[in-house]
Design a protein around this motif. Structure first.
Motif, short mmCIF file in Angstrom:
data_model
loop_
_atom_site.label_atom_id
_atom_site.label_comp_id
_atom_site.label_asym_id
_atom_site.label_seq_id
_atom_site.Cartn_x
_atom_site.Cartn_y
_atom_site.Cartn_z
N ASN A 30 1.03 -1.04 -0.54
CA ASN A 30 0.06 0.00 -0.02
C ASN A 30 0.81 1.44 -0.13
N GLU A 31 2.17 1.11 -0.16
CA GLU A 31 3.10 1.88 0.46
C GLU A 31 3.39 3.10 -1.33
N TYR A 32 3.13 3.94 -1.18
CA TYR A 32 3.48 4.90 -2.74
C TYR A 32 5.09 5.61 -2.22
N VAL A 33 5.84 5.72 -3.30
CA VAL A 33 6.89 6.64 -3.55
C VAL A 33 7.16 7.92 -3.54
N TYR A 34 7.45 8.51 -2.31
CA TYR A 34 7.20 10.13 -2.93
C TYR A 34 8.29 10.54 -3.50
N TRP A 35 8.43 12.01 -4.12
CA TRP A 35 10.11 12.49 -3.94
C TRP A 35 9.59 13.84 -3.99
N TYR A 36 10.50 14.97 -3.00
CA TYR A 36 10.61 16.13 -2.68
C TYR A 36 12.06 16.64 -2.77
N ARG A 37 11.73 17.79 -3.25
CA ARG A 37 13.02 18.44 -2.59
C ARG A 37 13.21 19.90 -1.47
N GLN A 38 13.77 20.21 -1.23
CA GLN A 38 13.80 21.71 -1.14
C GLN A 38 15.59 22.26 -0.89
N ILE A 39 15.23 23.70 -1.59
CA ILE A 39 16.24 24.41 -2.27
C ILE A 39 16.39 25.24 -1.31
N HIS A 40 17.41 25.58 -0.99
CA HIS A 40 18.42 26.64 0.41
C HIS A 40 17.51 27.41 0.47
N SER A 41 16.63 27.43 1.90
CA SER A 41 15.91 28.42 2.58
C SER A 41 14.39 28.60 2.60
N GLN A 42 14.08 27.55 1.67
CA GLN A 42 12.55 27.67 0.92
C GLN A 42 11.86 25.80 2.31
N GLY A 43 10.55 25.98 1.83
CA GLY A 43 10.10 24.60 2.51
C GLY A 43 10.25 23.63 1.11
N PRO A 44 9.51 22.49 2.03
CA PRO A 44 10.02 21.52 0.70
C PRO A 44 8.78 21.49 -0.40
N GLN A 45 9.58 21.17 -1.39
CA GLN A 45 8.32 20.58 -2.89
C GLN A 45 8.31 19.94 -3.38
N TYR A 46 7.08 19.36 -3.61
CA TYR A 46 6.94 18.20 -3.80
C TYR A 46 7.14 17.53 -5.12
N ILE A 47 7.59 16.76 -5.80
CA ILE A 47 8.06 16.85 -7.59
C ILE A 47 7.44 15.47 -7.61
N ILE A 48 7.25 14.58 -7.64
CA ILE A 48 6.25 13.20 -8.06
C ILE A 48 5.97 12.16 -7.62
N HIS A 49 4.95 10.89 -7.55
CA HIS A 49 4.87 10.05 -6.64
C HIS A 49 4.65 8.70 -7.16
N GLY A 50 4.90 8.09 -7.16
CA GLY A 50 4.38 6.79 -7.46
C GLY A 50 3.84 5.31 -6.74
N LEU A 51 3.23 3.98 -7.36
CA LEU A 51 2.90 3.37 -6.65
C LEU A 51 3.80 1.93 -7.31
N LYS A 52 3.53 1.52 -8.52
CA LYS A 52 4.44 0.67 -9.38
C LYS A 52 4.97 0.97 -10.76
N ASN A 54 6.32 3.21 -13.79
CA ASN A 54 6.86 4.66 -13.77
C ASN A 54 6.29 5.24 -14.78
N GLU A 55 6.34 6.97 -13.33
CA GLU A 55 5.73 8.05 -13.50
C GLU A 55 6.76 9.31 -14.58
N THR A 56 5.86 10.14 -14.86
CA THR A 56 6.97 11.40 -15.67
C THR A 56 5.40 12.24 -15.55
N ASN A 57 6.07 14.39 -15.07
CA ASN A 57 5.52 14.92 -14.99
C ASN A 57 6.85 15.66 -16.00
N GLU A 58 6.54 17.33 -15.77
CA GLU A 58 7.18 18.21 -16.05
C GLU A 58 8.66 18.11 -15.63
N MET A 59 8.54 17.87 -14.32
CA MET A 59 9.48 18.63 -13.63
C MET A 59 10.30 16.67 -13.66
N ALA A 60 9.67 15.98 -13.56
CA ALA A 60 10.63 15.49 -13.61
C ALA A 60 10.43 13.65 -13.74
#
Lengths: 111, 114
Positions: A30-52, A54-60
């Motif tokens: 039931n667990e998804y894989v999420y990716w976030y990134r944090q640019i210096h001095s900013q809050g974390p930013q969502y990138i992409i997520h997936g279950l099984k 492959n996923e693609t969006n405008e970022m990655a």
């Protein structure tokens, strides 16, 4: 939630593809894989997520192995603005809503 | 939408003083989270709310910390009395509903207790 393991740091040349690995060998169905990134001095930013699949969006793109024990985040054409700490997080679809951040990978894009 | 809005962006206070951090989530989001980030401990969840009700406060360090969400558009995190070890960046985040949607983070409040 399953634990994740990521390299502490990576470098990538500007314009090249950045491939960030993540190990999550204890992931459950039931667990998804999420990716976030944090640019210096900013809050974390969502990138992409997936279950099984492959996923693609405008970022990655997110590539998850068939056994789901590892994944790779791909930034196809890295720019200097992609320099950040990248976090791989495993989260149960039906469990606690919180995100458990590890230490992440510090990605540095080299001009 | 302007995103998750936190105030103040920076706060410097003396030890023993009360500190109140504020957060306005994205309109329509059901979940609100408070995180704290330090060099030593990284990003850690303090508490989160669902429909204004606290669901998991296991990360709240001690009784000096309290959080409220009086309505769907406002939350506060209060520290009383503050101590130097509370110095950190505090992030508020919100997400739309349960499951596989992403969380949106504010810009954070950098708290320094001297």
């Amino acid at each position: 939630d399953a634990k994740t393991t990521q390299p502490t740091s990576m470098d990538c040349a500007e314009g090249r593809a950045a491939n960030l690995p993540c190990n999550h060998s204890t992931i459950s169905g039931n667990e998804y894989v999420y990716w976030y990134r944090q640019i210096h001095s900013q809050g974390p930013q969502y990138i992409i997520h997936g279950l099984k699949n492959n996923e693609t969006n405008e970022m990655a793109s997110l590539i998850i192995t068939e056994d789901r024990k590892s994944s790779t985040l791909i930034l196809p054409h890295a720019t200097l603005r992609d320099t950040a700490v990248y976090y791989c997080i495993v989260k149960d679809l039906f469990g606690n809503e919180k995100l458990t951040f590890g230490t992440g990978t510090r990605l540095t894009i080299i001009p | 939408d302007a995103g998750v809005i936190q105030s103040p962006r920076h706060e410097v206070t003396e030890m023993g003083q009360e500190v109140t951090l504020r957060c306005k989530p994205i309109s329509g989001h059901d979940y609100l989270f408070w995180y704290r980030q330090t060099m030593m401990r990284g990003l850690e969840l303090l508490i989160y709310f669902n429909n204004n009700v606290p669901i998991d406060d296991s990360g709240m360090p001690e009784d000096r910390f309290s959080a409220k969400m009086p309505n769907a558009s406002f939350s506060t995190l209060k520290i009383q009395p503050s101590e130097p070890r509370d110095s950190a960046v505090y992030f508020c985040a919100s997400n739309l509903d349960r499951g596989k949607t992403e969380a949106f983070f504010g810009q954070g409040t950098r708290l320094t207790v001297v």
